[in-house]
Design a protein around this motif. Sequence first.
Motif, mmCIF file in Angstrom:
data_model
loop_
_atom_site.group_PDB
_atom_site.id
_atom_site.type_symbol
_atom_site.label_atom_id
_atom_site.label_comp_id
_atom_site.label_asym_id
_atom_site.label_seq_id
_atom_site.Cartn_x
_atom_site.Cartn_y
_atom_site.Cartn_z
ATOM 1 N N LEU A 198 -4.230 11.784 2.744
ATOM 2 C CA LEU A 198 -4.115 12.079 4.313
ATOM 3 C C LEU A 198 -4.287 10.942 5.013
ATOM 4 C CD1 LEU A 198 -4.006 14.453 6.500
ATOM 5 C CD2 LEU A 198 -6.311 14.389 6.312
ATOM 6 N N LEU A 199 -5.050 9.868 4.815
ATOM 7 C CA LEU A 199 -5.154 8.699 5.564
ATOM 8 C C LEU A 199 -3.975 7.852 5.329
ATOM 9 C CD1 LEU A 199 -8.862 7.829 4.945
ATOM 10 C CD2 LEU A 199 -7.899 8.387 7.048
ATOM 11 N N LEU A 200 -3.434 7.713 4.095
ATOM 12 C CA LEU A 200 -2.184 6.831 3.927
ATOM 13 C C LEU A 200 -1.008 7.623 4.552
ATOM 14 C CD1 LEU A 200 -2.500 5.661 0.130
ATOM 15 C CD2 LEU A 200 -2.676 4.277 2.105
ATOM 16 N N THR A 201 -0.908 8.987 4.700
ATOM 17 C CA THR A 201 0.147 9.412 5.030
ATOM 18 C C THR A 201 0.312 9.437 6.787
ATOM 19 O OG1 THR A 201 0.267 11.394 3.384
ATOM 20 C CG2 THR A 201 1.579 11.745 5.265
ATOM 21 N N GLY A 224 -1.369 7.179 8.482
ATOM 22 C CA GLY A 224 -1.352 5.537 8.828
ATOM 23 C C GLY A 224 0.134 5.134 8.217
ATOM 24 N N GLY A 225 0.573 5.617 7.317
ATOM 25 C CA GLY A 225 2.053 5.317 7.058
ATOM 26 C C GLY A 225 3.102 5.718 8.165
ATOM 27 N N GLY A 226 2.882 6.836 8.535
ATOM 28 C CA GLY A 226 3.714 7.464 9.232
ATOM 29 C C GLY A 226 3.770 6.561 10.794
ATOM 30 N N PHE A 227 2.384 6.336 11.152
ATOM 31 C CA PHE A 227 2.463 5.421 12.105
ATOM 32 C C PHE A 227 3.210 3.961 11.844
ATOM 33 C CE2 PHE A 227 -0.078 2.385 15.000
ATOM 34 C CZ PHE A 227 0.318 2.934 16.340
ATOM 35 N N LEU A 228 2.937 3.436 10.904
ATOM 36 C CA LEU A 228 3.410 2.116 10.450
ATOM 37 C C LEU A 228 5.104 2.031 10.326
ATOM 38 C CD1 LEU A 228 2.667 -0.862 9.586
ATOM 39 C CD2 LEU A 228 2.924 0.057 7.196
ATOM 40 N N ILE A 229 5.466 3.250 10.182
ATOM 41 C CA ILE A 229 6.814 3.308 9.935
ATOM 42 C C ILE A 229 7.456 3.547 11.678
ATOM 43 C CG2 ILE A 229 9.001 4.960 9.647
ATOM 44 C CD1 ILE A 229 7.808 5.669 7.053
ATOM 45 N N TYR A 230 6.805 4.024 12.181
ATOM 46 C CA TYR A 230 6.910 4.024 13.820
ATOM 47 C C TYR A 230 7.032 2.486 14.428
ATOM 48 C CZ TYR A 230 6.099 4.758 18.698
ATOM 49 O OH TYR A 230 6.155 4.677 19.840
ATOM 50 N N PRO A 285 7.882 1.656 4.452
ATOM 51 C CA PRO A 285 7.529 3.167 3.907
ATOM 52 C C PRO A 285 6.949 3.492 2.855
ATOM 53 C CG PRO A 285 9.763 2.459 3.313
ATOM 54 C CD PRO A 285 9.046 1.333 4.127
ATOM 55 N N TYR A 286 6.432 2.533 2.450
ATOM 56 C CA TYR A 286 5.432 2.577 0.948
ATOM 57 C C TYR A 286 4.219 3.239 1.243
ATOM 58 C CZ TYR A 286 1.971 1.711 -2.322
ATOM 59 O OH TYR A 286 1.072 1.762 -3.367
ATOM 60 N N TYR A 287 3.600 3.032 2.359
ATOM 61 C CA TYR A 287 2.209 3.879 2.559
ATOM 62 C C TYR A 287 2.519 5.371 2.919
ATOM 63 C CZ TYR A 287 0.325 -0.793 2.741
ATOM 64 O OH TYR A 287 0.093 -2.229 2.507
ATOM 65 N N LEU A 288 3.711 5.701 3.669
ATOM 66 C CA LEU A 288 3.837 7.258 3.658
ATOM 67 C C LEU A 288 4.229 7.729 2.431
ATOM 68 C CD1 LEU A 288 4.367 9.536 5.441
ATOM 69 C CD2 LEU A 288 6.715 8.780 5.770
ATOM 70 N N ALA A 289 4.976 7.188 1.502
ATOM 71 C CA ALA A 289 5.437 7.549 0.460
ATOM 72 C C ALA A 289 4.281 7.663 -0.570
ATOM 73 C CB ALA A 289 6.458 6.596 -0.403
ATOM 74 N N SER A 290 3.418 6.710 -0.660
ATOM 75 C CA SER A 290 2.246 6.753 -1.587
ATOM 76 C C SER A 290 1.198 7.942 -1.281
ATOM 77 C CB SER A 290 1.531 5.403 -1.710
ATOM 78 O OG SER A 290 0.857 5.077 -0.385
ATOM 79 N N GLY A 291 1.124 7.932 0.162
ATOM 80 C CA GLY A 291 0.127 9.168 0.674
ATOM 81 C C GLY A 291 0.873 10.491 0.424
ATOM 82 N N LEU A 292 1.776 10.632 0.491
ATOM 83 C CA LEU A 292 2.560 12.062 -0.061
ATOM 84 C C LEU A 292 2.302 12.202 -1.503
ATOM 85 C CD1 LEU A 292 5.697 11.910 2.227
ATOM 86 C CD2 LEU A 292 3.772 13.442 2.542
#
Length: 120
Positions: free
Chosen positions: A20-23, A25-31, A36-43
């Motif tokens: 949840l935290l990585l997803t 944070g990763g979404g915000f980082l992509i923004y 995109p690594y953090y969103l993918a690793s969170g998922l």
Amino acid sequence: MTVANTLRWLVAVLFALVGLLLTLGGGFLIYLGGSPYYLASGLAALGVAVFTIRRSQRAFWIYAALLIVTLVWSMFEAEFDFLALLPRLAMWLGLGIWFLTPWYHQSLRRPDEDSAPMPN
């Protein structure tokens, strides 16, 4: 509830929180234009949590794929600098110890399998 089942739920909750935290944070980082690594690793971590709760061997394979992708991404980002690789890999390798324990393999068994008669 056995030790294996208790540990299975604790590990699932831990993976869910990390995911949840990585997803988020990763979404915000992509923004912001980041990786995109953090969103993918969170998922992927959320997937590991779901399949761990469901007692599925898929949790292991999703986690293995996550480790391989993380290793490739880490080498791309930090090359072979050990001190730069350590923070990128340490948490995932530490969490992965769970999949090597006998409790993990015991937790895959369903309660009805423990009481089933042995075949002749």
